[in-house]
Design an enzyme around this catalytic site. Structure first.
Site, PDB file in Angstrom:
ATOM      1  N   ASP A 277       0.953  -1.170   0.154  1.00  0.00           N
ATOM      2  CA  ASP A 277      -0.260  -0.190  -0.046  1.00  0.00           C
ATOM      3  C   ASP A 277       1.884   1.468  -0.135  1.00  0.00           C
ATOM      4  O   ASP A 277       2.283   0.882   0.394  1.00  0.00           O
ATOM      5  CB  ASP A 277      -0.947   0.134   1.430  1.00  0.00           C
ATOM      6  CG  ASP A 277      -1.640   1.114   1.454  1.00  0.00           C
ATOM      7  OD1 ASP A 277      -2.297   1.264   0.479  1.00  0.00           O
ATOM      8  OD2 ASP A 277      -1.847   1.905   2.487  1.00  0.00           O
TER       9      ASP A 277
ATOM     10  N   ASP B 156       0.160   4.824   0.956  1.00  0.00           N
ATOM     11  CA  ASP B 156      -0.346   5.731   1.739  1.00  0.00           C
ATOM     12  C   ASP B 156      -0.192   5.642   3.029  1.00  0.00           C
ATOM     13  O   ASP B 156      -0.908   4.513   3.692  1.00  0.00           O
ATOM     14  CB  ASP B 156      -1.483   6.890   1.491  1.00  0.00           C
ATOM     15  CG  ASP B 156      -1.337   8.325   2.871  1.00  0.00           C
ATOM     16  OD1 ASP B 156       0.108   8.408   3.218  1.00  0.00           O
ATOM     17  OD2 ASP B 156      -2.717   8.898   2.977  1.00  0.00           O
TER      18      ASP B 156
ATOM     19  N   THR C 153      -2.629   0.814  -5.060  1.00  0.00           N
ATOM     20  CA  THR C 153      -3.134   2.219  -3.621  1.00  0.00           C
ATOM     21  C   THR C 153      -4.807   2.402  -4.544  1.00  0.00           C
ATOM     22  O   THR C 153      -4.646   1.985  -5.398  1.00  0.00           O
ATOM     23  CB  THR C 153      -2.180   3.343  -4.132  1.00  0.00           C
ATOM     24  OG1 THR C 153      -2.623   4.376  -3.430  1.00  0.00           O
ATOM     25  CG2 THR C 153      -2.440   3.882  -5.204  1.00  0.00           C
ATOM     26  N   SER C 154      -5.369   3.263  -3.514  1.00  0.00           N
ATOM     27  CA  SER C 154      -6.360   3.168  -3.629  1.00  0.00           C
ATOM     28  C   SER C 154      -6.810   4.537  -4.771  1.00  0.00           C
ATOM     29  O   SER C 154      -7.740   5.179  -4.545  1.00  0.00           O
ATOM     30  CB  SER C 154      -7.523   3.227  -2.255  1.00  0.00           C
ATOM     31  OG  SER C 154      -6.784   2.158  -1.294  1.00  0.00           O
TER      32      SER C 154
END
Length: 215
Positions: free
Chosen positions: A11, A13, A105-106
């Site tokens: 991931d 952040d 990542t989102s």
């Protein structure tokens, strides 16, 4: 703790970098612009694609413009101290072959690339919100990353700070390592829990990658 893997999936952040102050700053401004500060205060923000958050808060006809606005706010905030490396990130990534790890990542690709470029991280493989139809906690993002790296999900290790991301990693059949950068240890359901990447080292072998706790 020792973990054997063939690919590592990170991931971004809260795992590699922190932009939490920027996220809070930009989304608070966005919510104020759209007059939904009260509703926004009840929404889970971290680790979710922006499209899910915006769709939850606004009518469908407003969503496209609202998504463009929050992306613009966050990208514009990157040069204003909007992102910094978390401890151990650079040394750990520098020890890995470029084709054995990915960022999952989102964030949108535009935003993720802006944040990573600002701190000198340029992954060969990245899965962003633009690439998927179902975000974390669905396993789709991590399964897509494993497929792009050509590695069986069972031989992948996921590094995450958020419960939704850890749930996605588990659902994908991968080993999970949680960082206590944004949540307390008791909130994180993972195979292993450490403070951040500075607690780990990686040894690359012919068979794959061996992850160990330092010291």
């Amino acid at each position: 703790m020792t973990i054997d893997a063939r690919a590592l999936l990170f991931d971004n952040d809260g795992t590699l970098v922190s932009s939490l102050a920027s996220v809070d700053r930009c989304w608070a401004r966005w919510a104020e612009e759209y007059g939904i500060t009260e509703e926004f205060g009840r929404v889970e923000l971290h680790g979710r694609p922006a499209v899910e958050i915006v769709t939850e808060l606004l009518p469908a006809d407003v969503v496209p413009q609202a998504l463009a606005r929050i992306e613009a706010l966050e990208v514009e905030d990157v040069p204003n101290g909007g992102v910094h490396l978390l401890p151990g990130t650079k040394a750990f990534l520098d020890s890995l072959p470029a084709d054995r790890w990915a960022v999952v990542t989102s964030a949108t690709r535009r935003l993720a690339e802006a944040r990573l470029d600002a701190v000198g991280i340029r992954p060969k493989t990245m899965i962003a919100a633009d690439d998927i139809t179902r975000g974390k906690p669905d396993p789709e993002p991590y399964l897509l990353a494993a497929r792009q790296l050509g590695v069986d999900p069972a031989h992948c290790v996921v590094f995450e700070d958020a419960p939704a991301g850890l749930q996605a990693g588990r659902a994908a059949g991968m080993t999970t390592v949680a960082f206590t950068t944004t949540h307390q240890a008791h909130e994180l359901d993972a195979d292993h829990v450490v403070r951040d990447l500075s607690a780990l080292s990686a040894l690359v072998t012919d068979a794959g990658i061996e992850i160990s706790v330092r010291g």
